[in-house]
Enzyme design. Sequence first.
Site, mmCIF file in Angstrom:
data_model
loop_
_atom_site.group_PDB
_atom_site.id
_atom_site.type_symbol
_atom_site.label_atom_id
_atom_site.label_comp_id
_atom_site.label_asym_id
_atom_site.label_seq_id
_atom_site.Cartn_x
_atom_site.Cartn_y
_atom_site.Cartn_z
ATOM 1 N N THR B 158 27.463 77.548 66.832
ATOM 2 C CA THR B 158 27.964 78.648 67.683
ATOM 3 C C THR B 158 29.493 78.645 67.598
ATOM 4 O OG1 THR B 158 27.724 77.202 69.613
ATOM 5 C CG2 THR B 158 26.004 78.832 69.242
ATOM 6 N N LYS B 184 24.668 70.464 66.593
ATOM 7 C CA LYS B 184 25.695 71.449 66.903
ATOM 8 C C LYS B 184 26.366 71.080 68.229
ATOM 9 C CE LYS B 184 25.441 75.159 69.077
ATOM 10 N NZ LYS B 184 25.827 74.733 70.447
ATOM 11 N N THR B 195 25.644 71.683 75.720
ATOM 12 C CA THR B 195 24.965 72.598 74.807
ATOM 13 C C THR B 195 25.057 71.984 73.468
ATOM 14 O OG1 THR B 195 25.479 74.590 75.972
ATOM 15 C CG2 THR B 195 24.736 74.867 73.789
ATOM 16 N N GLU B 285 35.730 72.096 71.410
ATOM 17 C CA GLU B 285 36.490 73.346 71.388
ATOM 18 C C GLU B 285 37.985 73.091 71.567
ATOM 19 O OE1 GLU B 285 33.024 76.426 72.840
ATOM 20 O OE2 GLU B 285 34.224 75.428 74.355
ATOM 21 N N ASN B 408 37.447 79.653 75.632
ATOM 22 C CA ASN B 408 36.511 79.825 76.743
ATOM 23 C C ASN B 408 36.910 80.901 77.727
ATOM 24 O OD1 ASN B 408 34.310 77.905 76.326
ATOM 25 N ND2 ASN B 408 36.033 76.485 76.141
ATOM 26 N N SER B 413 33.200 88.062 74.979
ATOM 27 C CA SER B 413 33.581 89.360 74.413
ATOM 28 C C SER B 413 33.612 89.307 72.899
ATOM 29 C CB SER B 413 34.931 89.778 74.967
ATOM 30 O OG SER B 413 35.887 88.782 74.696
#
EC number: 2.3.1.35
Lengths: 413, 413
Positions: B158, B184, B195, B285, B408, B413
Amino acid sequence: MSASVSPLAPKSFAEMPAIRGVSMATAAAGIKYKNRTDVLLMVFDQPASVAGVFTRSKCPSAPVDFCRKNLAHGVARGVVVNSGNANAFTGTKGRAATELTAKSAASALNCGEDEIYLASTGVIGEPLDATKFAGVLDDMARDAKGDFWLEAAKAIMTTDTYPKVATRSTEIGGVTVTINGIAKGAGMIAPDMATMLSFVVTDADIAPAALQALLSAGVGPSFNSVTVDSDTSTSDTLMLFATGAAASDGQQRVETADDARLDGFRAALNDLLKDLALQVVRDGEGARKMVEVTVKGAESDAAAKVIALSIANSPLVKTAVAGEDANWGRVVMAVGKAGELADRDRLAIWFGDVRVAVNGERDPDYSEAAATAVMQGEDIPVTVELGLGSGTATVWTCDLTKEYVAINGDYRS
Amino acid sequence: MSASVSPLAPKSFAEMPAIRGVSMATAAAGIKYKNRTDVLLMVFDQPASVAGVFTRSKCPSAPVDFCRKNLAHGVARGVVVNSGNANAFTGTKGRAATELTAKSAASALNCGEDEIYLASTGVIGEPLDATKFAGVLDDMARDAKGDFWLEAAKAIMTTDTYPKVATRSTEIGGVTVTINGIAKGAGMIAPDMATMLSFVVTDADIAPAALQALLSAGVGPSFNSVTVDSDTSTSDTLMLFATGAAASDGQQRVETADDARLDGFRAALNDLLKDLALQVVRDGEGARKMVEVTVKGAESDAAAKVIALSIANSPLVKTAVAGEDANWGRVVMAVGKAGELADRDRLAIWFGDVRVAVNGERDPDYSEAAATAVMQGEDIPVTVELGLGSGTATVWTCDLTKEYVAINGDYRS
């Protein structure tokens, strides 16, 4: 100090009246920087009743240890607050620094060292050179004045972008009394209390034990319900002093917190504590929005608070708020990770008045546009209904922005 | 997917051998985006032993519920993984979607629906249109091939910036067996699991109960010791499958996890799980640096892990790492807030080999330059000695950067 003032700053500061029995002075002692106000001395003409609550950190600062020890004594004649150095994790040097500071202050105020209270904020782990206080405390004691609250609030700022002041007035037994408070934030702010210093003074005549009970009860829904970054400081200090000057107007001393004459005072104090606590959140490092998280229908109030804090401390919730993204899925995540009882299929979530989820799924009438409109405001109310019991809690936080990272990625330099 | 690859990405990917008994295919089902690979089908020729560990979220996703239910059955014929939609907090629609997906997969693979496992990752709260799977699963079952691991790892990404693969080989009773795994990340990563999806397959012949015991023990020091942002997902899934194909080489089936013939396999599996878990952190991230936090001398291993996670999840520690600031005072803060027993005056802290604090204060031989040099590296080891007992734990995290906030703050969007 940050260059730009938080957009959530109050539009104007409260007019702070003098409180009989207390005066203040500030000075530049050169603790960390030259020519910058970094010390506040608060002087009580007569021994004031004192109460305090402190960080629950297992590694508290030397001043916190010092205050805890003195609290048993119950009365205060002076408070010395410095910024620039937290005097935390400074070992025996730290204890020596508190003793030297207290000695200097006691000498300046002609009182006992056990009537002095200390608070320090700033970098952790740097030895504090307490000899710098000795040179300024005598002058400060001489020059202290009563009408000095806003200046005092400015003197204790670190990364705060605005001074935090609040005042209330109420009655005890028909006699008007006043409560003034100042506070600082702005990072390392979490329950239970963060690098948060706050000093509240009233001219009411209230015994130390009653004062402590009022403060211990009042901190829960105020300072212990705000979080900026989930990081609890070594130095959190909230103190409440009662000078007793209102006795000269005929206010009879109150000995116990359950005395009905304190009802109005308790309400005014709690309101002031909440006011100051919210000012701290609204000046959270990098904050652009404030979030009020209310959890209802939990098994208990305690469970509700755990879940509310899980939401308020979630980096993903806080970054979504920063991005004005009505990402209620992250609220579901934060409810789920809290560890308290939750039934996914009874959960409902609101942003402002917009119900975004109900019965364990997206609200059939969900309007992305309406939810986004809420997120575009400065104050974001998030409400979660668990549908399990009657436990409730409200906590306050701010968004997590790039500015928070910038401020804290380069704090010491 | 992020535009730029994490600077902590592996320099090259492991060569992934085929594992006898399993084949894979990917497809673009249009779950969220058009023309993007978003479904992975994993097919077992024969019923494979299966084990799984899942999120501890109180609000788990529908696929997590579905897998937990099927695990009692003990064997697997197929796994369907999609990105783009987590099928979490989707109520009765979510359950219907898992049932429809399982039905389509069982039909394509000619097996029972209780032999199908599902995992979904992506946005929470959006209904998943499972009819999209029906159109692609038949073709995928027909086209599945064994030499497809890197492609499979790519299909489940992702916000990951690189695919995560690992392989090990070992022996059971003198017969060589292979273990392959994919995973992942990359946000909503915390113990317990985030996640984070990971699928590990071996050709060893091991009974389901033994496989589950191996996996449950192996997840503690690997996936349950990594945290990117302290946020636990609704969808975390780690599954281990054993095709049993090595039986054709004479490997005798192992029924219990304490069988000594599994010693080598256990070590290889644990090593692979740690490899994958660290790849997840290194792709956290916005990550620019990895932090390995080791806590020693705690009252217990459990206490050590609580303190290590308190350090690893502290926004102030993580932003200091981002700023290459050897701000060990924030480590003291994080130890103090963890709530576990700590004695400030016995605490010692190292950044790399540089001892920065000892006996409750700054190390007398502290060198800011040496500590800063450690912080300028990509891998930052932080060690805390509590001096209380023999409890130890190591956890891994990454720094908190402006990129994390950017990713984040604008995810949906």
